[in-house]
Motif scaffolding. Structure first.
Motif: not given
Length: 197
Positions: A25-31, A112-115, A167-169, A188-193
């Motif tokens: 999960e990359w979204d700040s609010r969702a995190l 998101d970047r912090y976590l 939970a958030v991967g 996870g491997e395909a995802g990009q921060f």
């Protein structure tokens, strides 16, 4: 192959395992929402929270931290009277404090970047043979918990934080014997921060 041992027997639990748990999960609010719900879980089972998740979303303004940060005693009183959620004053008041803490981190660097900075921007890929091997907390979750508390977060001990990370991967803790291990690893491997705006 068999699902993680905790996933079942109720369909809502199976669906959560098969579609959400461990997916980055990359979204700040969702995190933030997930961290808050994990805090409400303290002392309870996750399925209790999962069954009430939509009630929580309705009661907490869609988990909009900017809105919740402005709340006070009137909203606490309202929430304590809401039978659709967990009516725990400490956890409700912590949610408001956590919204304010989220605002500070979001303004400084993005929540998101912090976590994700704690795991170097990409998921930790574990290779457990069975769910019995999966820890309940790690030195990394202890470090993140300590830092969150320093920044004003509450109900974020190392065990809660590790459950959140799973939970958030941020960590892939589906055992290799679970049919979700490989798909979650691939995501996870395909995802990009997310890159800075």
């Amino acid at each position: 192959m068999e699902r993680c041992g905790w996933a079942g027997p109720e369909q809502i639990y199976i669906d959560y395992h098969d579609s959400e748990w461990g997916v980055p999960e990359w979204d700040s609010r969702a995190l933030w929402e997930k961290l808050i719900l994990d805090g409400f879980q303290a002392g309870l089972s996750w399925i209790t929270i999962l069954k009430k998740r939509e009630n929580f979303r309705a009661a907490f303004a869609g988990f909009d931290p900017r809105q919740i940060a402005t709340w006070g005693e009137a909203e606490v009183t309202r929430l304590l009277a809401d039978p659709g959620i967990i009516r725990h004053r400490g956890k409700i008041e912590a949610t408001i404090a956590n919204a304010r803490a989220w605002e500070r981190i979001e303004a400084e660097q993005g929540f998101d970047r912090y976590l994700w900075g704690f795991v170097g921007g990409s998921p930790i890929q574990n290779a457990w043979q069975s769910f019995d091997q999966v820890p309940t907390f790690t030195p990394l979750s202890q470090a993140l918990s300590k830092d969150l508390k320093k920044r004003g977060f509450k109900f974020c001990g190392p065990t809660i934080v590790y459950a959140f990370m799973q939970a958030v991967g941020m960590v892939n803790d589906h055992p290799v014997t679970c049919p979700r291990h490989a798909p979650v690893r691939a995501i996870g491997e395909a995802g990009q921060f997310p890159s800075p705006e």
